[in-house]
Enzyme design. Structure first.
Site, short mmCIF file in Angstrom:
data_model
loop_
_atom_site.label_atom_id
_atom_site.label_comp_id
_atom_site.label_asym_id
_atom_site.label_seq_id
_atom_site.Cartn_x
_atom_site.Cartn_y
_atom_site.Cartn_z
N SER A 131 41.56 37.61 36.03
CA SER A 131 42.96 38.01 36.00
C SER A 131 43.12 39.37 36.66
O SER A 131 42.17 40.14 36.78
CB SER A 131 43.45 38.11 34.56
OG SER A 131 42.92 39.27 33.92
N ASP A 132 44.35 39.65 37.09
CA ASP A 132 44.69 41.04 37.37
C ASP A 132 44.69 41.77 36.03
O ASP A 132 44.77 41.15 34.96
CB ASP A 132 46.05 41.14 38.06
CG ASP A 132 46.20 42.43 38.85
OD1 ASP A 132 45.42 43.39 38.59
OD2 ASP A 132 47.09 42.51 39.71
N TRP A 133 44.62 43.09 36.08
CA TRP A 133 44.46 43.88 34.87
C TRP A 133 45.71 43.76 33.98
O TRP A 133 46.80 44.03 34.42
CB TRP A 133 44.17 45.32 35.24
CG TRP A 133 42.69 45.62 35.36
CD1 TRP A 133 42.05 46.70 34.82
CD2 TRP A 133 41.67 44.86 36.05
NE1 TRP A 133 40.70 46.65 35.12
CE2 TRP A 133 40.43 45.54 35.87
CE3 TRP A 133 41.67 43.69 36.77
CZ2 TRP A 133 39.23 45.07 36.39
CZ3 TRP A 133 40.46 43.22 37.30
CH2 TRP A 133 39.28 43.91 37.11
N GLY A 149 46.91 40.96 33.09
CA GLY A 149 47.71 39.90 33.68
C GLY A 149 47.49 38.54 33.03
O GLY A 149 47.69 37.52 33.70
#
Length: 850
Positions: free
Chosen positions: A226-228, A230
């Site tokens: 995931s994005d941080w 996210g």
């Protein structure tokens, strides 16, 4: 530790369910969770994409900053991108990093996108091809790339929740395409999902995108993280194929996974799928030979500096040289360097891409160094300010012991001395702090680098330093905080941010507005005590997506009367042989966390440019920005460069082009519109969507130059445009027969018709006038960069495949190349076609996958 050749299935069989659950989320910001009982170590990650920050925002190990991605994209240089990838891998090794969080290949939909500078181009072929070279260089030395942000993460407004509503055809041809090209040409070992929704569903839980398209259709077999912060679901994200939630500690996994398993929503086999991909990346980390949990070291060698300088020059585009002012002549005796971007090195855009550079050469420093070689005198004037936040005080501060920088101290409880009152009692002694650390900067994002065994997140912070101005007179100070506090100069309150401070955009939207004040009558060379006192409790009480101790950004500069400054700069320009105007944006205007509000140059920049152009007929304008800006004075400017953000060597690279050490060869990876309203995403960008929570991609496939040509609307500068100190001639186009599977070889000759060695970027476009579906007038399908000695002729070759002749058929959910005649055009830009030919495809065919 596991053996390097460990068997993934055997390790999975040894893991308990709780251990498998533990592996599904990161450990802190930059590491994966270890399982020491089984011998699984922790992998280390780092931001990217234009440098390797390491594991700390605050007080981290300095890094090499390479040019922003729009600059690298504008080089059209595949070999350079691969070299930079290899250099980034070397720095990853020095910092014990196994996974670099880059490159970014989100499509340049609008000039206003806050992270626009992080991606390579508006065109998917250029975007994906440069990304593939970057990835190949990085992974050739054992460091994993993480291509991001998959997919349609093209604005910062409501980035965690906005739905990018896109037709299937536009999604396939424009937004997914650069990821597809990079996967086909380079096979990145990791993908990062984006924050946003696509057509209503968050990508981090979108099974169709992550599993059906990326894994099954395209055949990707690596890790998806995931994005941080996210991840917004437990079961859905795991079922969709999102292997790793970042960062830790977990928000959506951990005990929530165990609860979902108890309810029958998840099975052990679901966990095993994710764990297998995590262990697969770990096996590559073992193969790299990069130690686990290694100390971080910098990497600053002559070889790296030479590459940084070459990259900065190659990321520069010459847009106008109508009177031949450039390169600067050896007889030049006096040079006026004017503008807000001259004295400070604008190395990068802002946000997670920004890092602490090992060193930085400003344009003024680079120009002064080259001017010495030709015996020219250089004078400098700011002309007009363009800052959003005042320049940092790093070069003006020292600790009490004389060392450069400042001291930051932490208390877990209210210390004595009326700590953040507007009228503090400085005579009252403070009790000893629980922890302290020096820092070199007045910009401190305190999200890491703090001893958490001693300091609580709710704490009191004191920043102290000795400030020595280099100019006598009035000075402007500007402060914003993540937290609540005050700024004192020699014990006197000068900025109050302790009483209900208004929120602003700083620190990813977690900070206050920037408050400015003027202090009169400071004396050059005299030291003044600067002190900032902060209470982080107010910051911690607000909703924050991550844990952080707070933040400080303090800037100052001599007070500037704008009218007087412009008048003085104009007089300096009049008295000089050449005027170099260095203008543009910086990381405060272009940054992760917010989008630009318009395409205008800040402050009185345009007035400064117009008046200097009138004052000196030998004026060179250098604009520095990550994405396009409006240039209302462009018709009066006969000499114009676009420099982008050039990394550590931005000043040297710029000077090399100005003085002719390097013949510019870059071409714009972005269309520069005359005005914002001409951009195809207008008015459907950011907060302008018709439906709250949704942004409609109404332009469909007509992004960038495709739209300008469709509307017959002339831009300021077209995609692929850039000139040189050399001149080139194209001839002898030769096209092989187009095979039944869509393979074609395009050959042509390029001659350097000047007496200066140079490099030319030749672009191959395909047009499909017989298509059954609407198509752009032409689309870039290949390019090559050719180096030519004076008078030299070379044959250039570009190979095209079936993708070059296809469009995505939404009815059949497949790519289709229709039989018929296609135009194959070779150009010096999208608007300057030099050669035209036709090829015929005998039979229609279609396919899915790469």
């Amino acid at each position: 530790m596991l053996p390097a050749d460990f068997d993934i299935d055997e390790v999975i069989s040894q893991l308990s369910v709780s251990q498998k659950v533990k592996l599904l989320c990161g450990k802190g910001w930059w590491h994966t969770e270890p399982i020491p009982e089984v011998g699984i170590p922790s992998m280390r990650m780092s931001d990217g994409p234009n440098g390797v920050r390491g594991t700390q925002f605050f007080n981290g190990v300095p890094s090499s900053a390479f040019p922003s991605s729009t600059g690298l994209g504008s080089s059209f240089d595949v070999e350079l991108a691969e070299e930079i990838g290899k250099a980034l891998a070397d720095e990853c090794r020095a910092k014990g990093c196994h996974v670099l969080l880059g490159p970014t290949v989100n499509t340049q939909r609008s000039p206003l996108g806050g992270r626009g500078f992080e991606s390579f181009s508006e065109d998917p072929v250029l975007n994906g091809t440069i990304a593939a070279a970057y990835i190949n260089g990085l992974q050739s030395k054992g460091v994993s790339a993480t291509i991001k942000h998959f997919v349609a993460n093209d604005q910062e407004f409501e980035r965690f929740s906005i739905s990018s509503d896109i037709s299937e055809r536009a999604l396939r041809e424009i937004y997914l395409k650069p990821f597809q090209i990079a996967l086909k040409k380079a096979d990145p070992w990791a993908f990062m999902s984006s924050y946003n929704r696509v057509n209503g569903l968050h990508v981090s839980e979108n099974k169709r995108l992550l599993d059906d398209v990326l894994r099954k259709e395209w055949g990707f077999n690596g890790l998806i993280m995931s994005d941080w912060i996210g991840v917004y679901s437990t079961t859905a994200s795991i079922k969709a194929g999102l292997d790793l939630e970042m960062p830790g500690p977990t928000a959506m996994r951990g005990r929530a996974v165990e609860r979902a398993m108890a309810g029958g929503k998840l099975d052990v086999s679901d966990l095993d799928f994710c764990v297998r991909n995590i262990l697969g990346l770990l096996k590559r980390a073992y193969a790299s030979g990069i130690p686990f949990d290694a100390p971080e070291e910098g990497l600053d060698t002559p070889e790296v500096r030479a590459l940084l300088r070459r990259a900065a020059a190659d990321a520069t585009v010459l847009l106008k040289n109508d009177k031949g002012v450039l390169p600067l002549k050896k007889g030049t005796k006096s040079i006026a360097v004017i503008g807000p971007n001259a004295r400070y090195a604008m190395t990068s855009g802002g946000g997670s891409a920004r890092l602490l550079s090992t060193y930085a050469i400003s344009p003024l420093e680079g120009i002064e160094e080259e001017a010495k070689k030709v015996g020219a005198e250089v004078k400098y004037h700011i002309g007009a300010t363009s800052h959003k936040y005042l320049p940092l005080l790093d070069e003006h501060i020292k600790q009490a012991d004389g060392e450069a920088g400042a001291l930051i101290e932490f208390w877990n409880e209210e210390p004595a001395g009326d700590f953040i009152s507007t009228q503090p009692d400085f005579s009252a002694g403070l009790k000893p702090c629980v922890w302290s650390t020096p820092t070199k900067s007045t910009n401190c994002f305190l999200m890491d680098g703090i001893d958490t065994s001693k300091v609580n997140y709710k704490c009191h912070i004191r920043f102290t330093t000795k400030f020595t101005p280099d100019v006598s007179g009035d000075w402007d100070f500007g402060l914003n905080l993540a937290g609540r506090g005050n700024l004192y100069l020699d014990g006197q309150l000068i900025i109050d941010l302790s009483t209900n401070p208004e929120l602003g955009e700083a620190f990813f939207g977690l900070g206050t507005v920037d408050v400015k004040t003027t202090v009169k009558g400071l004396k050059a060379g005299q030291s003044y005590d600067l002190e900032i006192r902060i209470n982080s409790a107010d910051f911690q009480a607000r909703s924050s997506p991550f844990e952080c101790f707070g933040g400080i950004r303090l800037g100052a500069m001599p007070t500037t009367n704008q009218d007087t400054a412009i008048a003085e700069a104009v007089e300096m320009a009049k008295a000089s042989d050449v005027a170099l105007l260095i203008i543009g944006l910086n990381h405060d205007w272009e940054s992760e966390g917010f989008d630009r509000q318009n395409m205008e140059l800040p402050g009185l920049t345009n007035r400064l440019v117009s008046e200097v152009l009138q004052a000196n007929p030998n004026t060179v304008v250098v604009n520095q920005s990550g994405t396009p800006v409006e240039m209302p004075w462009v018709d009066e400017a006969h000499t114009l460069l676009q420099a982008f953000y050039g990394g550590n060597e931005v000043g040297s690279g710029m000077a090399d082009v100005l003085f002719g050490n390097v013949n510019p060869s870059g071409k714009l990876a972005l269309t520069f519109p005359k005005r914002l309203e001409d951009n195809p995403s207008w008015p459907f960008f950011g907060s302008q969507g018709e439906t709250p929570g949704h942004v409609l991609y109404n332009e469909g496939i007509y992004v960038g130059y495709r739209s300008y040509e469709k509307r017959n609307l002339a831009p300021l500068f077209p995609f692929g445009f850039g000139i040189s100190y050399s001149s080139f001639e194209y001839s002898d186009l030769s096209l092989s027969p187009l095979s039944d599977t869509g393979d074609l070889t395009v050959s042509f000759k390029i001659k350097n018709t000047s007496n200066i060695a140079g490099r030319e970027v030749a672009q191959v476009y395909v047009t499909d006038p017989q298509s059954s579906a609407p198509r752009p007038a032409k689309e870039l399908k290949g390019f090559t960069k050719v180096a030519l000695a004076p008078g030299e002729t070379k044959t250039a070759t570009v190979k095209l495949e079936r993708d070059a002749f296809s469009f995505y058929d939404e009815r059949k959910m497949s790519w289709i190349a229709e039989k018929g005649v296609f135009g194959v055009w070779v150009g010096a830009s999208s608007a300057d076609i030099k050669l035209k030919g036709d090829v015929e495809l005998a039979k229609t065919f279609s396919w899915t996958g790469l």
